[in-house]
Every structure is written in structure tokens, then in C-alpha cells.
Design an enzyme around this catalytic site. Structure first.
Site, short mmCIF file in Angstrom:
data_model
loop_
_atom_site.label_atom_id
_atom_site.label_comp_id
_atom_site.label_asym_id
_atom_site.label_seq_id
_atom_site.Cartn_x
_atom_site.Cartn_y
_atom_site.Cartn_z
N HIS A 123 74.09 105.60 40.63
CA HIS A 123 73.81 104.78 41.86
C HIS A 123 72.37 104.82 42.20
O HIS A 123 71.75 103.92 42.60
CB HIS A 123 74.74 105.48 42.97
CG HIS A 123 74.52 105.10 44.35
ND1 HIS A 123 75.52 103.94 44.82
CD2 HIS A 123 73.73 105.06 45.11
CE1 HIS A 123 75.00 103.71 46.12
NE2 HIS A 123 73.83 104.16 46.26
N GLU A 124 71.75 106.13 42.17
CA GLU A 124 70.30 106.15 42.42
C GLU A 124 69.36 105.37 41.53
O GLU A 124 68.57 104.99 41.72
CB GLU A 124 69.83 107.84 42.72
CG GLU A 124 70.68 108.51 43.82
CD GLU A 124 70.81 107.94 45.13
OE1 GLU A 124 69.92 107.13 45.32
OE2 GLU A 124 71.73 107.98 45.53
N HIS A 166 69.29 101.96 42.32
CA HIS A 166 68.26 101.66 43.35
C HIS A 166 66.87 101.58 42.56
O HIS A 166 65.94 100.92 43.12
CB HIS A 166 68.38 102.57 44.40
CG HIS A 166 69.33 102.54 45.43
ND1 HIS A 166 69.55 101.39 46.22
CD2 HIS A 166 70.34 103.24 45.82
CE1 HIS A 166 70.47 101.54 47.34
NE2 HIS A 166 71.09 102.76 46.94
N GLN A 201 64.90 103.35 49.05
CA GLN A 201 65.56 103.28 50.29
C GLN A 201 64.82 103.82 51.43
O GLN A 201 65.40 103.48 52.61
CB GLN A 201 66.69 104.08 50.06
CG GLN A 201 67.66 103.62 49.17
CD GLN A 201 69.27 104.50 48.88
OE1 GLN A 201 69.12 105.61 48.27
NE2 GLN A 201 70.16 104.01 49.82
N CYS A 231 77.11 103.49 50.33
CA CYS A 231 75.57 103.52 50.25
C CYS A 231 75.04 103.48 51.71
O CYS A 231 75.35 102.98 52.25
CB CYS A 231 75.01 102.40 49.62
SG CYS A 231 73.20 102.19 49.15
N LEU A 232 73.99 104.63 51.69
CA LEU A 232 73.60 104.92 52.93
C LEU A 232 72.62 103.29 53.37
O LEU A 232 72.38 103.33 54.56
CB LEU A 232 72.24 106.02 52.84
CG LEU A 232 72.84 107.23 52.75
CD1 LEU A 232 72.00 108.30 52.29
CD2 LEU A 232 73.70 107.75 53.81
N GLY A 256 72.35 111.63 48.03
CA GLY A 256 71.57 111.19 47.19
C GLY A 256 70.92 110.09 48.06
O GLY A 256 71.16 109.40 48.94
#
Length: 174
Positions: free
Chosen positions: A129-130, A133, A48, A87-88, A43
Site C-alpha cells: 500500500h505504501e 503511494h 501523503q 487509506c488515510l 503506515g
């Protein structure tokens, strides 16, 4: 596209609604998929990659497949469960995070159609999670106070994150 790292101010601000769906939004999503795949993620939210728009892309073949959600809104949630979450934007780190097990979501797809999604387990976690963000909430904010202090200390020690001011805004004067 470059994934913004922990400490980048764009990750701390709330994203604006997508008001027009056009070719630029589709190209943004295509670039986000490419970036997400290159980073081996499932995702990726627009902030991000430095874009303050309320949209995210995802692809998790075993649970939900590939998709794009614009202007997502969590309508309902139920249950709780702990799961190791990374997390990226904080590469190489993960923590046990408690989140609702099931969620209901409404939003818009790339064709401008309203969509509703009911998700559980990993897909529900991905959605939450997204959306975090999109709301300027980082994974480290989901930790309890002791875990957050330890995590931020470790991130500081290893020099993880964006360079410049505001690297550890949650720390205050510590």
C-alpha cells in the site's frame, strides 16, 4: 503535518529517491509518525504529507513493529488474498482489495544501512500500500472497473477529497 486527501495531485505523482539521509529526513519521519498516530494509521508514505520522497513509516505492533524504509523496492511476491483495506488519504472508506500475500522488500533505513524485509499478510499489505503511494497509485486504482466507478461516484457524491481541479482524474470525461 496535514494528510493530503484523495484528489490532491501530489498523490498521483511518483516520488523521487532519497539521495541524502540527514536531520531533515529524520525530522520528516518523526513528523510523519506523529501524524500517522494522530490519524490512527499503521503506515504513512511521504507523498501523503505532501513530500515527494520515496520513504514511508509504519507501526503495527502485532506484526512488524515500528520502522522507516527509504527507497523501497519490491523484490518478490507470492500468493494472493483479499482483505478490507482503507487509506488515510481517503478517510472513512475501505474496500476488499486483492494483493500478494507475501513480499520481499529491499531498502535503506535511517542510518543508511541496506535492509531486506520478508513480510506476509498484514505487513506485506502495508508495504504494498505504501509503495503504491510512492508510485502515485491510489487505492481506488486497485478496484475493478465497476467497483472503481461506484467508489468514485460515492466519493464525488459525498464531496470527499481535495478541493480544486483533478478531483477525479480516473474518471476521464465521465
Amino acid at each position: 503535518m496535514e494528510i493530503r486527501l484523495f484528489g490532491d495531485p501530489v498523490l498521483r505523482s511518483k516520488a523521487a529517491e532519497v539521495t541524502q539521509i540527514d536531520g531533515s529526513v529524520a525530522r520528516l519521519c518523526d513528523g510523519m509518525f506523529t501524524t500517522m498516530y494522530a490519524a490512527r494509521g499503521i503506515g504513512l508514505a511521504a507523498p501523503q504529507v505532501g513530500v515527494r520522497k520515496r520513504l514511508f513509516v509504519y507501526d503495527e505492533p502485532e506484526t512488524c513493529g515500528r520502522g522507516v524504509i527509504l527507497n523501497p523496492v519490491l523484490a518478490d511476491s507470492d500468493g494472493t488474498w483479499m482483505f478490507e483495506e482503507g487509506c488515510l488519504s481517503v478517510p472513512g472508506y475501505s474496500w476488499q482489495i486483492e494483493r500478494p500475500r507475501r513480499v520481499a522488500l529491499s531498502g535503506i533505513d535511517l542510518n543508511g544501512n541496506e535492509v531486506t524485509v520478508e513480510a506476509d499478510d498484514l505487513f506485506a499489505r502495508l508495504i504494498q500500500h505504501e509503495i503504491d503511494h510512492l508510485d502515485g497509485v491510489l487505492l481506488t486504482e486497485r478496484l475493478d472497473d465497476d467497483q472503481r466507478r461506484a467508489a468514485l461516484s460515492e466519493l464525488r457524491r459525498r464531496g470527499v477529497g481535495a478541493q480544486g481541479g483533478g478531483l477525479f482524474p480516473s474518471l476521464g470525461a465521465e
